[in-house]
Design a protein around this motif. Structure first.
Motif, mmCIF file in Angstrom:
data_model
loop_
_atom_site.group_PDB
_atom_site.id
_atom_site.type_symbol
_atom_site.label_atom_id
_atom_site.label_comp_id
_atom_site.label_asym_id
_atom_site.label_seq_id
_atom_site.Cartn_x
_atom_site.Cartn_y
_atom_site.Cartn_z
ATOM 1 N N THR A 113 1.607 -12.019 -3.834
ATOM 2 C CA THR A 113 1.004 -10.867 -3.371
ATOM 3 C C THR A 113 2.042 -9.635 -3.056
ATOM 4 O OG1 THR A 113 1.586 -11.584 -0.938
ATOM 5 C CG2 THR A 113 -0.607 -12.310 -1.847
ATOM 6 N N PRO A 114 1.536 -8.561 -3.556
ATOM 7 C CA PRO A 114 2.651 -7.537 -3.586
ATOM 8 C C PRO A 114 2.762 -6.936 -2.038
ATOM 9 C CG PRO A 114 0.624 -6.780 -4.317
ATOM 10 C CD PRO A 114 0.262 -8.218 -4.006
ATOM 11 N N PRO A 115 4.208 -6.500 -1.813
ATOM 12 C CA PRO A 115 4.350 -5.914 -0.390
ATOM 13 C C PRO A 115 3.491 -4.989 -0.163
ATOM 14 C CG PRO A 115 5.985 -5.378 -1.879
ATOM 15 C CD PRO A 115 5.367 -6.509 -2.883
ATOM 16 N N PRO A 116 3.229 -4.762 1.309
ATOM 17 C CA PRO A 116 2.137 -3.483 1.829
ATOM 18 C C PRO A 116 2.900 -2.144 1.204
ATOM 19 C CG PRO A 116 3.365 -4.457 3.570
ATOM 20 C CD PRO A 116 3.688 -5.351 2.353
ATOM 21 N N VAL A 117 1.960 -1.357 0.524
ATOM 22 C CA VAL A 117 2.545 0.059 0.422
ATOM 23 C C VAL A 117 2.309 0.893 1.526
ATOM 24 C CG1 VAL A 117 1.737 2.152 -0.856
ATOM 25 C CG2 VAL A 117 1.458 -0.021 -1.918
ATOM 26 N N ILE A 118 3.594 1.407 1.964
ATOM 27 C CA ILE A 118 3.748 2.237 3.322
ATOM 28 C C ILE A 118 3.433 3.801 2.732
ATOM 29 C CG2 ILE A 118 5.037 3.311 4.994
ATOM 30 C CD1 ILE A 118 6.590 0.647 4.567
ATOM 31 N N THR A 119 2.355 4.429 3.235
ATOM 32 C CA THR A 119 1.919 5.715 2.733
ATOM 33 C C THR A 119 2.993 6.813 3.412
ATOM 34 O OG1 THR A 119 -0.167 5.256 2.825
ATOM 35 C CG2 THR A 119 0.119 7.676 2.910
ATOM 36 N N PRO A 120 3.812 7.527 2.583
ATOM 37 C CA PRO A 120 4.768 8.614 3.205
ATOM 38 C C PRO A 120 3.882 9.673 3.810
ATOM 39 C CG PRO A 120 4.560 8.767 0.865
ATOM 40 C CD PRO A 120 3.910 7.717 1.251
ATOM 41 N N THR A 121 4.753 10.141 4.874
ATOM 42 C CA THR A 121 3.936 11.444 5.420
ATOM 43 C C THR A 121 5.398 12.267 5.964
ATOM 44 O OG1 THR A 121 4.144 10.173 7.896
ATOM 45 C CG2 THR A 121 2.045 10.266 6.586
ATOM 46 N N PRO A 159 11.722 9.302 -6.657
ATOM 47 C CA PRO A 159 11.008 7.974 -6.219
ATOM 48 C C PRO A 159 11.192 7.200 -5.174
ATOM 49 C CG PRO A 159 12.362 8.352 -8.317
ATOM 50 C CD PRO A 159 12.786 9.286 -7.486
ATOM 51 N N LEU A 160 10.208 7.093 -4.406
ATOM 52 C CA LEU A 160 10.251 6.147 -3.119
ATOM 53 C C LEU A 160 9.780 4.930 -3.716
ATOM 54 C CD1 LEU A 160 10.198 5.884 -0.129
ATOM 55 C CD2 LEU A 160 7.676 6.786 -0.194
ATOM 56 N N LEU A 161 10.764 4.081 -3.541
ATOM 57 C CA LEU A 161 10.635 2.223 -3.772
ATOM 58 C C LEU A 161 9.878 1.730 -2.854
ATOM 59 C CD1 LEU A 161 13.811 1.832 -6.153
ATOM 60 C CD2 LEU A 161 11.635 2.685 -6.689
ATOM 61 N N SER A 162 9.017 0.796 -2.918
ATOM 62 C CA SER A 162 8.397 -0.235 -1.990
ATOM 63 C C SER A 162 9.348 -1.588 -2.118
ATOM 64 C CB SER A 162 7.015 -0.612 -2.329
ATOM 65 O OG SER A 162 6.629 -1.050 -3.321
ATOM 66 N N ALA A 163 9.074 -2.254 -1.164
ATOM 67 C CA ALA A 163 9.843 -3.585 -0.804
ATOM 68 C C ALA A 163 9.867 -4.320 -2.401
ATOM 69 C CB ALA A 163 9.662 -4.169 0.126
ATOM 70 N N GLY A 164 10.843 -4.642 -2.924
ATOM 71 C CA GLY A 164 10.709 -5.482 -4.025
ATOM 72 C C GLY A 164 10.537 -4.952 -5.350
ATOM 73 N N SER A 165 10.818 -3.488 -5.370
ATOM 74 C CA SER A 165 10.695 -2.521 -6.534
ATOM 75 C C SER A 165 12.226 -2.611 -7.196
ATOM 76 C CB SER A 165 10.370 -1.361 -6.223
ATOM 77 O OG SER A 165 9.001 -1.207 -5.879
ATOM 78 N N VAL A 166 12.459 -2.532 -8.445
ATOM 79 C CA VAL A 166 13.547 -2.316 -8.848
ATOM 80 C C VAL A 166 14.165 -0.882 -9.066
ATOM 81 C CG1 VAL A 166 14.966 -2.742 -11.210
ATOM 82 C CG2 VAL A 166 13.115 -4.494 -10.542
ATOM 83 N N PRO A 167 15.525 -0.400 -8.520
ATOM 84 C CA PRO A 167 15.620 0.732 -8.504
ATOM 85 C C PRO A 167 15.917 1.205 -9.771
ATOM 86 C CG PRO A 167 17.272 -0.524 -7.217
ATOM 87 C CD PRO A 167 16.374 -1.586 -7.920
ATOM 88 N N GLY A 227 20.454 4.266 -12.728
ATOM 89 C CA GLY A 227 21.246 5.519 -12.731
ATOM 90 C C GLY A 227 20.685 6.698 -11.754
ATOM 91 N N GLY A 228 19.430 6.677 -11.634
ATOM 92 C CA GLY A 228 19.034 7.691 -10.807
ATOM 93 C C GLY A 228 18.910 7.705 -9.346
ATOM 94 N N ALA A 229 18.618 8.842 -8.771
ATOM 95 C CA ALA A 229 18.463 8.664 -7.180
ATOM 96 C C ALA A 229 17.231 8.092 -6.988
ATOM 97 C CB ALA A 229 18.643 10.262 -6.825
ATOM 98 N N TYR A 230 17.277 7.533 -5.785
ATOM 99 C CA TYR A 230 15.717 6.703 -5.221
ATOM 100 C C TYR A 230 16.156 6.680 -3.801
ATOM 101 C CZ TYR A 230 18.415 2.556 -5.155
ATOM 102 O OH TYR A 230 19.135 1.354 -4.804
ATOM 103 N N CYS A 231 14.657 6.639 -3.046
ATOM 104 C CA CYS A 231 14.937 6.522 -1.536
ATOM 105 C C CYS A 231 14.032 5.206 -1.362
ATOM 106 C CB CYS A 231 14.491 7.627 -0.820
ATOM 107 S SG CYS A 231 12.644 8.097 -1.067
ATOM 108 N N THR A 232 14.081 4.591 -0.170
ATOM 109 C CA THR A 232 13.591 3.269 0.076
ATOM 110 C C THR A 232 13.057 3.274 1.708
ATOM 111 O OG1 THR A 232 15.285 2.049 0.953
ATOM 112 C CG2 THR A 232 14.534 1.663 -1.412
ATOM 113 N N TRP A 233 12.066 2.614 1.926
ATOM 114 C CA TRP A 233 11.775 2.379 3.397
ATOM 115 C C TRP A 233 12.859 1.524 4.195
ATOM 116 C CZ3 TRP A 233 8.456 6.056 5.317
ATOM 117 C CH2 TRP A 233 7.360 6.301 4.452
ATOM 118 N N MET A 234 13.100 1.739 5.517
ATOM 119 C CA MET A 234 13.996 1.059 5.976
ATOM 120 C C MET A 234 13.496 -0.470 6.105
ATOM 121 S SD MET A 234 15.626 3.438 8.720
ATOM 122 C CE MET A 234 14.195 3.932 9.609
ATOM 123 N N PRO A 235 14.275 -1.542 6.288
ATOM 124 C CA PRO A 235 13.809 -2.744 6.591
ATOM 125 C C PRO A 235 12.998 -2.933 7.669
ATOM 126 C CG PRO A 235 16.216 -2.838 6.163
ATOM 127 C CD PRO A 235 15.876 -1.457 6.158
#
Length: 134
Positions: A35-43, A95-103, A106-114
């Motif tokens: 089951t994919p991790p929940p998607v957090i909607t950015p604001t 790019p805003l990655l959700s949990a379990g996504s592969v960075p 070489g490019g910049a990205y951001c993630t949600w905090m644990p």
């Protein structure tokens, strides 16, 4: 200088070995039970972890605020350095990655905090419980 192709091949082989080993150990669920991790909607104003290009996921991230939302997976950021100073010319369309996504390679990205990922998972579990009672 080491051959880039050889380095990439070695990294991919290592990742494949780790994946197979985790599947054998049961650490990665089979596709039928995944089951994919929940998607957090950015604001605007939410805090994320920013990883500049070339920074490893194991390196300490930089704190960032969402300055603009393009979609659930792309945002503009206001980034702060390790001293708390704003980074000039902050990145856009990150790019805003959700949990379990592969960075991205070489490019910049951001993630949600644990903590945010944990809260989203708890909220989703509670919603499923309430739906099951109805």
């Amino acid at each position: 200088m080491p051959n880039l192709k050889a380095i990439l091949l070695a990294v991919l082989k290592r990742a494949a070995c780790l994946f197979v080993r985790s599947r054998l150990d049961g650490a990665v669920p089979s596709p039928s039970t995944f089951t994919p991790p929940p998607v957090i909607t950015p604001t605007v104003g939410r805090v994320v972890w920013f990883f500049p290009a070339g920074r490893l996921p194991s390196d300490q991230p930089l704190p960032a605020l969402v300055a603009h939302v393009w979609s659930d997976t792309v945002v503009n950021l206001a980034v702060f350095d390790a001293s708390g100073n704003p980074v000039p010319n902050p990145p856009t369309s990150v790019p805003l990655l959700s949990a379990g996504s592969v960075p991205p390679g070489g490019g910049a990205y951001c993630t949600w905090m644990p903590y945010q990922q944990g809260q989203a998972a708890k909220t989703e579990a509670l919603a499923k419980q309430l739906a099951a009672r109805s």
